[in-house]
Design a protein around this motif. Structure first.
Motif, PDB file in Angstrom:
ATOM      1  N   LYS A 198     -60.201  14.727 -11.009  1.00 33.83           N
ATOM      2  CA  LYS A 198     -59.758  13.373 -10.233  1.00 33.83           C
ATOM      3  C   LYS A 198     -60.561  12.119 -10.879  1.00 33.83           C
ATOM      4  CE  LYS A 198     -58.890  14.549  -5.651  1.00 33.83           C
ATOM      5  NZ  LYS A 198     -59.390  14.665  -4.100  1.00 33.83           N
ATOM      6  N   LYS A 199     -61.779  12.470 -11.524  1.00 33.98           N
ATOM      7  CA  LYS A 199     -62.541  11.269 -12.327  1.00 33.98           C
ATOM      8  C   LYS A 199     -61.839  11.041 -13.504  1.00 33.98           C
ATOM      9  CE  LYS A 199     -66.890  13.160 -10.469  1.00 33.98           C
ATOM     10  NZ  LYS A 199     -68.126  13.686 -10.779  1.00 33.98           N
TER      11      LYS A 199
ATOM     12  N   ALA B  32     -58.209   9.396 -12.865  1.00 32.42           N
ATOM     13  CA  ALA B  32     -58.191   8.356 -11.720  1.00 32.42           C
ATOM     14  C   ALA B  32     -56.963   7.539 -11.564  1.00 32.42           C
ATOM     15  CB  ALA B  32     -59.348   7.235 -11.947  1.00 32.42           C
TER      16      ALA B  32
ATOM     17  N   ARG C 238     -53.909   8.841 -11.573  1.00 32.15           N
ATOM     18  CA  ARG C 238     -53.135   9.693 -10.848  1.00 32.15           C
ATOM     19  C   ARG C 238     -53.298   9.908  -9.456  1.00 32.15           C
ATOM     20  NH1 ARG C 238     -50.964  13.075 -14.848  1.00 32.15           N
ATOM     21  NH2 ARG C 238     -50.988  11.916 -16.663  1.00 32.15           N
TER      22      ARG C 238
ATOM     23  N   ILE D 247     -61.246  20.164  -9.188  1.00 34.53           N
ATOM     24  CA  ILE D 247     -60.283  18.878  -8.619  1.00 34.53           C
ATOM     25  C   ILE D 247     -61.419  17.466  -8.834  1.00 34.53           C
ATOM     26  CG2 ILE D 247     -59.687  18.035  -6.538  1.00 34.53           C
ATOM     27  CD1 ILE D 247     -58.406  20.587  -5.675  1.00 34.53           C
TER      28      ILE D 247
ATOM     29  N   PRO E 234     -54.185  11.614  -6.200  1.00 41.57           N
ATOM     30  CA  PRO E 234     -55.232  12.958  -5.902  1.00 41.57           C
ATOM     31  C   PRO E 234     -54.412  13.980  -5.616  1.00 41.57           C
ATOM     32  CG  PRO E 234     -56.156  10.937  -4.959  1.00 41.57           C
ATOM     33  CD  PRO E 234     -54.617  10.617  -5.294  1.00 41.57           C
ATOM     34  N   THR E 235     -53.283  13.663  -5.004  1.00 38.55           N
ATOM     35  CA  THR E 235     -52.398  15.159  -4.668  1.00 38.55           C
ATOM     36  C   THR E 235     -51.722  15.657  -5.855  1.00 38.55           C
ATOM     37  OG1 THR E 235     -50.498  13.339  -4.117  1.00 38.55           O
ATOM     38  CG2 THR E 235     -51.868  14.206  -2.424  1.00 38.55           C
TER      39      THR E 235
ATOM     40  N   VAL F   6     -53.285  15.603  -8.879  1.00 38.51           N
ATOM     41  CA  VAL F   6     -54.432  16.628  -9.577  1.00 38.51           C
ATOM     42  C   VAL F   6     -54.677  17.650  -8.921  1.00 38.51           C
ATOM     43  CG1 VAL F   6     -56.888  16.445 -10.020  1.00 38.51           C
ATOM     44  CG2 VAL F   6     -55.387  14.381 -10.390  1.00 38.51           C
ATOM     45  N   GLU F   7     -54.767  17.610  -7.462  1.00 37.77           N
ATOM     46  CA  GLU F   7     -55.189  18.860  -6.618  1.00 37.77           C
ATOM     47  C   GLU F   7     -53.700  19.931  -6.939  1.00 37.77           C
ATOM     48  OE1 GLU F   7     -55.742  20.251  -2.087  1.00 37.77           O
ATOM     49  OE2 GLU F   7     -56.174  18.183  -2.638  1.00 37.77           O
TER      50      GLU F   7
END
Length: 97
Positions: free
Chosen positions: A19-20, A23, A25, A15, A27-28, A30-31
């Motif tokens: 996230k990097k 960036a 998108r 994650i 964060p939820t 990506v997670e």
């Protein structure tokens, strides 16, 4: 044998990396992609490559989702109706044409 704590560490690492890279998108998003891809891979007999396999699968999923966003965006035909904008040297009313 990998434990639940190890699994969470793998998920956190992936994650953090994604996230990097994504960036733009939420964060939820990506997670969710990472957790779902990890879950799909976690029951495999060989777990040595879970981190890299999870990262690759989630990265591809996020790339595909980005492509889908671009493809689903409205496409310009290149034609613009500028008939209501006055142009130098051209009459602005239909009567003058």
């Amino acid at each position: 044998m990998t434990t639940e704590l190890d699994d969470e560490e793998v998920i956190r690492q992936v994650i953090g990396e994604l996230k990097k890279k994504f960036a733009d998108r939420p964060p939820t998003e990506v997670e969710a992609a990472v957790r779902e891809e990890f879950t799909a891979l976690a029951d495999r007999p060989v777990r040595d490559y879970l981190l890299i396999l999870t990262e690759r699968a989630a990265k591809e999923r996020l790339k595909d989702a980005g492509t889908a966003r671009i493809v689903s965006a409205p496409v310009s035909t290149g034609k613009v109706d500028d008939s209501h904008f006055p142009v130098r040297g051209r009459p602005t009313s239909p009567a003058g044409s």
